[in-house]
Write a protein that holds these residues in place. Sequence first.
Motif, short mmCIF file in Angstrom:
data_model
loop_
_atom_site.label_atom_id
_atom_site.label_comp_id
_atom_site.label_asym_id
_atom_site.label_seq_id
_atom_site.Cartn_x
_atom_site.Cartn_y
_atom_site.Cartn_z
N VAL B 4 39.42 38.95 36.17
CA VAL B 4 39.36 37.53 36.49
C VAL B 4 38.07 37.28 37.28
CG1 VAL B 4 40.49 35.61 37.67
CG2 VAL B 4 41.87 37.40 36.60
N THR B 5 37.29 36.32 36.84
CA THR B 5 36.04 36.02 37.55
C THR B 5 36.11 34.64 38.17
OG1 THR B 5 34.98 35.16 35.55
CG2 THR B 5 34.71 37.51 36.00
N GLN B 6 35.45 34.53 39.33
CA GLN B 6 35.39 33.25 40.03
C GLN B 6 33.97 33.02 40.51
OE1 GLN B 6 39.37 33.97 42.54
NE2 GLN B 6 38.57 31.88 42.77
N CYS B 23 36.91 29.29 37.49
CA CYS B 23 37.67 30.53 37.27
C CYS B 23 37.72 30.83 35.78
CB CYS B 23 39.09 30.36 37.80
SG CYS B 23 40.25 31.64 37.27
N ARG B 26 41.48 36.56 32.70
CA ARG B 26 41.35 37.78 31.90
C ARG B 26 41.37 37.39 30.43
NH1 ARG B 26 45.50 42.25 32.76
NH2 ARG B 26 46.82 40.58 31.99
N GLY B 105 41.41 36.97 40.96
CA GLY B 105 39.97 37.05 41.06
C GLY B 105 39.54 37.38 42.47
#
Lengths: 116, 113
Positions: B4-6, B23, B26, B105
């Motif tokens: 998960v990226t933020q 955000c 996945r 994230g």
Amino acid sequence: GNSVTQMEGPVTLSEEAFLTINCTYTATGYPSLFWYVQYPGEGLQLLLKATKADDKGSNKGFEATYRKETTSFHLEKGSVQVSDSAVYFCALSVPAGGTSYGKLTFGQGTILTVHP
Amino acid sequence: DSGVTQTPKHLITATGQRVTLRCSPRSGDLSVYWYQQSLDQGLQFLIQYYNGEERAKGNILERFSAQQFPDLHSELNLSSLELGDSALYFCASSADSSTDTQYFGPGTRLTVL
């Protein structure tokens, strides 16, 4: 409503000591239970989980057993390391309807510091 | 790495301003959750989206809003910011509505001056 109560911290231990962090919960329905860990400056990482009574979740030497009769999910580790220093969160998720799961409800977190 | 990226990692702004936190869940996850972590309130659920639709609301202020886009990324919009909005904002994702496990994230740290 749903709630999670963790033992008050902070907890300070020497390396190789035994760790217990208590967690009790109140929930409507049959929750899934989780322990998350937050290392300094980082996000939350799932440590372990259990989804039904008497299930034992385990990971990286940590264990917790889902006790329905005592509504508890205590975290234990036989021998802690300096690298285990972090904040530990107990959490639950209750089915929102049918098999649909909703939000996580977290405890207040327990700060663990392990000294060499 | 949870997948998960933020963005952004840090955000500093002034009272009264508006910010947008982003955000990306996945790969393949349909459900996105937003949480706020503050010293006095702990970790609080704000809002959940599932496949583009709002699914549940928690303790989210009217000044805050969110959406999930067709590519499944989500944005949390915070407006008329106050000092008390300073906090860590986490996004989490899960595979679908029947999956209980959420992956978090790294968070966005918002500082309102």
